[in-house]
Design an enzyme around this catalytic site. Structure first.
Site, PDB file in Angstrom:
ATOM      1  N   LYS A 147       0.879  -1.060  -0.040  1.00 54.55           N
ATOM      2  CA  LYS A 147       0.119  -0.071  -0.056  1.00 54.55           C
ATOM      3  C   LYS A 147       1.107   1.055   0.374  1.00 54.55           C
ATOM      4  CE  LYS A 147      -3.603  -2.045   0.572  1.00 54.55           C
ATOM      5  NZ  LYS A 147      -4.173  -3.462   0.948  1.00 54.55           N
TER       6      LYS A 147
HETATM    7  C1  LIG Z   1      -4.444  -4.336   1.042  1.00 53.10           C
HETATM    8  C2  LIG Z   1      -3.683  -6.093   0.866  1.00 53.10           C
HETATM    9  C3  LIG Z   1      -3.800  -7.133   0.100  1.00 53.10           C
HETATM   10  C4  LIG Z   1      -5.323  -6.797  -0.658  1.00 53.10           C
HETATM   11  O1  LIG Z   1      -5.135  -5.709  -1.775  1.00 53.10           O
HETATM   12  P1  LIG Z   1      -5.931  -5.275  -2.925  1.00 53.10           P
HETATM   13  O2  LIG Z   1      -5.904  -4.366  -3.609  1.00 53.10           O
HETATM   14  O3  LIG Z   1      -6.849  -5.072  -1.558  1.00 53.10           O
HETATM   15  O4  LIG Z   1      -6.703  -6.386  -3.351  1.00 53.10           O
HETATM   16  C5  LIG Z   1      -2.963  -8.417   0.482  1.00 53.10           C
HETATM   17  N1  LIG Z   1      -2.458  -8.313   0.657  1.00 53.10           N
HETATM   18  C6  LIG Z   1      -1.806  -7.579   2.202  1.00 53.10           C
HETATM   19  C7  LIG Z   1      -1.081  -7.228   3.034  1.00 53.10           C
HETATM   20  C8  LIG Z   1      -2.385  -5.624   2.136  1.00 53.10           C
HETATM   21  O5  LIG Z   1      -2.336  -5.450   2.296  1.00 53.10           O
END
Ligand SMILES: *Cc1c(COP(=O)(O)O)cnc(C)c1O
Length: 462
Positions: free
Chosen positions: A112
């Site tokens: 993120k």
């Molecule tokens: C947010 C997240 C996901 C999922 O990603 P999306 O874009 O919501 O599908 C998977 N793994 C981790 C560690 C995350 O923080």
């Protein structure tokens, strides 16, 4: 470059407006009116350039005249300066034909950060120019919130409120949200699950009076600028393995469908991607939908990969928009049906989805077993989300096409689950080793829209 809503009934916006707004006023999600493409030569020219340079070339066509080239290069340079790895998104090999794309070298140890750090810099540049102040409200299952608080802490023109499900995030995730001392950031523990947090945020955006009164802005994974930032590493990874001459496939641990949808955009931009494989944990609504056409939420079951504990996967709406041939009215209809309990994807749209996406599911025991096996076989300690990806990738991949699994978080973000599965304790990187000693600041709130809105109004400066 103009941006339109997936539901076809909201104002057409510029990149900057779409970024500052988040959710469209018709409840839809913004998408570019048309998707720019890179030629095979453009892609070839990405060989050997820095991550920042690749990011500039890939994102530039989407931002229109929001920033000059120099401004945008500066924004990108600041975005990735705090990452703990020179390559930003390094690729490691797990086995013959299977690669791991490490997306956890940012300040909060999850992918993120790639998007959120960019959004922080974009907002700062944009608000400095306009003199406006915005109030960012977001829902998180753990990683978005910590990334947002980290990206916006101490910025001048922004207040940030993050709703997370009380008791359902890991201790590291919680501490990353509750320990920053700057008073423009607020961690809110909501009595409910992630879908409840996400629903309340949507409610606030649909309460236009509140939305305008506080200058609401969204940075959840529905924000187009976040999707855009994530497109970049699909290109850099594929180019490392020989694109555009050689096709690759990606397996993506998926919750809200933002990360994998960025891969779909990369494909539409011209990157030769064979398969985009949706990997889900036991909360497998997307896997069920892609195999049976039925999309019917039936309650979240908490798992050891909490960032994927989702039943209402917001960005899936964007994929549906393309699967339904960019028919906003059809998407709006599906979303109305979803409110009433669920929908069924039409045969034609399902076939369109299956041209790009495949899917698999990994349960809790398989997740733990994969952490142990990957540690033993390759010396790589996976976080539970990445393990879900690796397991599904192993099931789905073929010898002819290199498979790249996205490692979405650092194992130290989920130390209890990783240690239980592997017997190995994953240490935090040095730069955040004192996280457990810092004091926490959090407000607990009931799952009630009025209560949350009052709290926000009370906290923001007028
Ligand atoms: C947010 C997240 C996901 C999922 O990603 P999306 O874009 O919501 O599908 C998977 N793994 C981790 C560690 C995350 O923080």
């Amino acid at each position: 470059m103009k941006y339109i809503s997936t539901r076809g009934n909201a104002p057409v916006l510029s990149f900057e407006e779409a970024m500052l707004t988040g959710l469209a006023r018709d409840g839809g999600l913004y998408l570019p009116e048309s998707i720019p493409t890179l030629t095979a030569d453009d892609i070839k020219a990405l060989h050997g350039v820095s991550y920042e340079e690749a990011a500039f070339r890939i994102m530039r066509p989407f931002i229109g005249d929001a920033f000059t080239d120099d401004e945008f290069r500066t924004i990108i340079a600041r975005t990735y300066a705090g990452f703990g790895h020179a390559a930003r998104a390094p690729l490691k090999q797990l086995d013959a034909g299977h690669f791991l794309l490490e997306l956890f070298h940012g300040p909060t140890l999850a992918f993120k950060d790639f998007a959120m750090q960019l959004i922080g810099q974009l907002f700062e540049a944009s608000l400095k120019r306009s003199g406006d102040r915005v109030c960012i409200v977001g829902a998180t299952s753990g990683d978005t919130g910590s990334a947002a608080i980290e990206a916006f802490r101490g910025l001048d023109k922004v207040d940030v409120f993050i709703l997370y499900p009380h008791g359902r995030v890991s201790e590291v995730q919680r501490r990353q949200m509750t320990t920053p001392v700057e008073d423009n950031v607020h961690a809110i523990a909501l009595d409910g699950d992630f879908d409840a947090c996400q629903a309340r945020v949507k409610d606030m955006f649909n309460d236009f009076e509140f939305r305008d009164a506080v200058g609401l802005a969204g940075v959840n994974s529905i924000n187009w600028a976040r999707v855009l930032a994530q497109v970049v590493y699909y290109f850099t990874a594929a180019v490392s393995l020989g694109a555009p001459e050689r096709k690759v496939s990606f397996t993506v641990p998926t919750g809200n469908f933002g990360d994998i949808f960025a891969g779909y955009i990369a494909k539409r931009m011209g990157l030769p991607i064979d398969w985009l494989i949706v990997a889900t944990n036991q909360n497998d609504i997307l896997h069920r939908c892609l195999t049976t056409s039925e999309y019917k939420p039936d309650g979240v079951i908490p798992s050891i990969s909490p960032s994927m504990d989702i039943q209402v996967s917001s960005n899936f709406e964007r994929a549906l928009y393309y699967a339904y041939d960019q028919d906003g009215a059809a998407v709006a209809q599906l979303m109305d049906e979803l409110k009433a309990g669920g929908f069924s994807v039409s045969q034609g749209a399902l076939e369109a989805l299956r041209e790009s996406f495949a899917s698999g599911r990994c349960d809790e025991d398989e997740t733990r077993a994969t952490i142990l096996e990957t540690w033993n076989a390759a010396g790589e300690l996976l976080c539970p989300h990445s393990a879900v990806g690796v397991k599904v990738a192993e099931e789905m991949r073929d010898a002819a096409t290199p498979m790249i699994t996205l490692a979405t978080a650092h194992p130290a973000k989920f130390p209890a689950a990783v240690e239980k599965a592997s017997g190995q304790h994953p240490p935090l990187p040095d730069r955040m080793a004192d996280l457990y000693e810092r004091s926490e600041r959090v407000t607990r709130v009931e799952n009630d829209l009025a209560a949350i809105e009052t709290l926000i109004k009370d906290r923001i400066p007028n």
